[in-house]
Design a protein around this motif. Structure first.
Motif, PDB file in Angstrom:
ATOM      1  N   ILE A 108       0.850  -1.186   0.000  1.00 28.26           N
ATOM      2  CA  ILE A 108       0.000   0.000   0.000  1.00 28.26           C
ATOM      3  C   ILE A 108       0.887   1.238   0.000  1.00 28.26           C
ATOM      4  O   ILE A 108       1.679   1.444   0.927  1.00 28.26           O
ATOM      5  CB  ILE A 108      -0.937   0.007   1.230  1.00 28.26           C
ATOM      6  N   LYS A 109       0.762   2.051  -1.040  1.00 25.10           N
ATOM      7  CA  LYS A 109       1.553   3.281  -1.149  1.00 25.10           C
ATOM      8  C   LYS A 109       0.818   4.402  -0.417  1.00 25.10           C
ATOM      9  O   LYS A 109      -0.369   4.651  -0.658  1.00 25.10           O
ATOM     10  CB  LYS A 109       1.751   3.655  -2.616  1.00 25.10           C
ATOM     11  N   VAL A 110       1.529   5.071   0.473  1.00 32.38           N
ATOM     12  CA  VAL A 110       0.943   6.124   1.302  1.00 32.38           C
ATOM     13  C   VAL A 110       1.473   7.474   0.835  1.00 32.38           C
ATOM     14  O   VAL A 110       2.687   7.676   0.735  1.00 32.38           O
ATOM     15  CB  VAL A 110       1.273   5.909   2.791  1.00 32.38           C
ATOM     16  N   ARG A 111       0.568   8.390   0.544  1.00 31.77           N
ATOM     17  CA  ARG A 111       0.932   9.721   0.051  1.00 31.77           C
ATOM     18  C   ARG A 111       0.485  10.793   1.040  1.00 31.77           C
ATOM     19  O   ARG A 111      -0.424  10.568   1.853  1.00 31.77           O
ATOM     20  CB  ARG A 111       0.289   9.997  -1.307  1.00 31.77           C
ATOM     21  N   ALA A 157      -8.014   6.489  -4.265  1.00 31.95           N
ATOM     22  CA  ALA A 157      -7.666   7.679  -3.495  1.00 31.95           C
ATOM     23  C   ALA A 157      -7.569   8.920  -4.375  1.00 31.95           C
ATOM     24  O   ALA A 157      -7.848  10.032  -3.919  1.00 31.95           O
ATOM     25  CB  ALA A 157      -6.348   7.437  -2.755  1.00 31.95           C
ATOM     26  N   ARG A 158      -7.184   8.751  -5.636  1.00 33.47           N
ATOM     27  CA  ARG A 158      -7.031   9.908  -6.515  1.00 33.47           C
ATOM     28  C   ARG A 158      -8.349  10.647  -6.736  1.00 33.47           C
ATOM     29  O   ARG A 158      -8.354  11.835  -7.082  1.00 33.47           O
ATOM     30  CB  ARG A 158      -6.444   9.492  -7.860  1.00 33.47           C
ATOM     31  N   TYR A 159      -9.474   9.963  -6.536  1.00 35.57           N
ATOM     32  CA  TYR A 159     -10.777  10.612  -6.709  1.00 35.57           C
ATOM     33  C   TYR A 159     -10.952  11.773  -5.736  1.00 35.57           C
ATOM     34  O   TYR A 159     -11.693  12.723  -6.013  1.00 35.57           O
ATOM     35  CB  TYR A 159     -11.884   9.570  -6.494  1.00 35.57           C
ATOM     36  N   TYR A 160     -10.266  11.711  -4.596  1.00 31.34           N
ATOM     37  CA  TYR A 160     -10.451  12.708  -3.542  1.00 31.34           C
ATOM     38  C   TYR A 160      -9.539  13.923  -3.694  1.00 31.34           C
ATOM     39  O   TYR A 160      -9.492  14.772  -2.789  1.00 31.34           O
ATOM     40  CB  TYR A 160     -10.225  12.052  -2.172  1.00 31.34           C
ATOM     41  N   GLN A 175      -7.226  -1.797  -4.295  1.00 25.42           N
ATOM     42  CA  GLN A 175      -7.755  -0.660  -5.035  1.00 25.42           C
ATOM     43  C   GLN A 175      -6.612   0.208  -5.548  1.00 25.42           C
ATOM     44  O   GLN A 175      -5.569   0.330  -4.899  1.00 25.42           O
ATOM     45  CB  GLN A 175      -8.663   0.196  -4.143  1.00 25.42           C
ATOM     46  N   GLY A 176      -6.801   0.854  -6.684  1.00 24.38           N
ATOM     47  CA  GLY A 176      -5.857   1.848  -7.169  1.00 24.38           C
ATOM     48  C   GLY A 176      -4.425   1.363  -7.193  1.00 24.38           C
ATOM     49  O   GLY A 176      -4.085   0.377  -7.857  1.00 24.38           O
ATOM     50  N   GLU A 177      -3.555   2.070  -6.452  1.00 27.59           N
ATOM     51  CA  GLU A 177      -2.133   1.745  -6.427  1.00 27.59           C
ATOM     52  C   GLU A 177      -1.801   0.546  -5.537  1.00 27.59           C
ATOM     53  O   GLU A 177      -0.664   0.066  -5.571  1.00 27.59           O
ATOM     54  CB  GLU A 177      -1.331   2.952  -5.932  1.00 27.59           C
TER      55      GLU A 177
END
Length: 307
Positions: free
Chosen positions: A28-31, A53-56, A78-80
């Motif tokens: 899980i990549k955390v940004r 997460a990019r949706y937000y 999900q996602g990344e």
């Protein structure tokens, strides 16, 4: 109160990768969109089921403009985050709760001075509250936006039957296929079978009894004492106020602030379970003000935040 485009952040804040959280084969990549002040409160945003997460990003920009650091990551599969849900890839609510704890470990190591808050949308709100119940003291507060119980009796009218039948059908098909192919069937994205079984069980019984977990979450929820901000959203049929109240009511000792995000407050022609994300300017102010009232170092970071 309506808000025009001048109230919105001009650009998205710079996002950096904080690190990776690993559990078995999962990565899980955390940004983070961080503030310059290391003591600024950190909001860890937990997405809805099947929502990347990019949706937000628009809402992250709104929160960042209020002086808050914002941490984002994709839920498992999900996602990344890898690997994607598939037959033989097993995880449920408990694994998502464990992932949140690992993300908070990472945030605490890099922002030790900052108070930390969980902000969950839909399923993300359920996971946020369950994490707070099983890990007391790890965060200073929880925000639930468009997040409610899936218990069918927390809905009204014909929606009760739709929720009950729909959730049980999803669980049955997930068991049959070995995972939920929501990306093909138009609901919830790809999800692991255990997760959909946990979701459907809570919809049927109203109680959180999780696959692979011995924790009595109903009892644990009754001990949550962190402040709780709940926000229902106009036009939201997936998390109406009755559903939000049922979820929040499980944390009966938590000091609760309940708000309703209306179209007039958002300055939007319409709102719903997902579209509030792109109309979150005023909501971000509500969250900033709520955090300022309970954060230990509120005076130091709110002085420069916009009013």
């Amino acid at each position: 109160m309506a808000h025009d485009a001048a109230d919105r952040p001009a650009t998205e804040p710079r996002s950096t990768v904080l690190g990776l959280v690993a559990a078995g084969p999962h990565r899980i990549k955390v940004r983070a969109a961080a503030q310059e002040d290391p003591a600024s409160p950190v909001v860890v945003l937990l997405p809805a089921m099947g929502v990347p997460a990019r949706y937000y990003r628009p809402f992250v920009a709104d929160l960042h403009a209020q002086g808050l650091s914002v941490v984002t990551f994709d839920m498992r599969g999900q996602g990344e985050s890898t690997p994607p849900a598939a037959r033989g890839v097993r995880y449920g609510y408990q694994s998502l709760i464990d992932d949140v704890d690992a993300v908070l470990d990472l945030v605490a190591s890099l922002h030790p001075q900052a108070p930390r808050f969980l902000l969950g949308h839909s399923l993300g709100g359920q996971i946020a509250l369950l994490h707070a119940a099983s890990h007391p003291g790890r965060v200073q507060g929880i925000v639930l936006v468009a997040s409610g119980s899936v218990w069918f009796r927390s809905f009204t009218g014909v929606h009760r039957l739709r929720i009950l039948l729909g959730t049980q059908l999803v669980a049955a098909l997930s068991t049959l296929f070995g995972y939920w192919p929501g990306h093909r069937l138009g609901f919830g994205g790809r999800q692991a079978v255990d997760l959909m079984q946990d979701w459907a069980r809570q919809a049927r019984t109203g109680r959180y009894r999780l696959n692979g977990s011995a924790t009595d979450y109903e009892a644990a929820l009754r001990t949550v004492r962190q402040p709780l901000l709940t926000v229902s959203v106009s036009g939201d049929k997936l998390a109406p106020r009755s559903s939000v109240d049922h979820l929040a009511g499980k944390a009966e000792l938590a000091p609760r602030t309940a708000r309703h995000y209306s179209r007039s407050a958002a300055g939007a022609a319409s709102l719903g379970h997902f579209s509030w994300v792109r109309n979150g300017g005023e909501l971000s102010r509500w969250i900033r003000d709520w955090i300022a009232a309970i954060a230990p170092n509120a005076a130091s970071w709110t002085t420069s935040a916009p009013k």
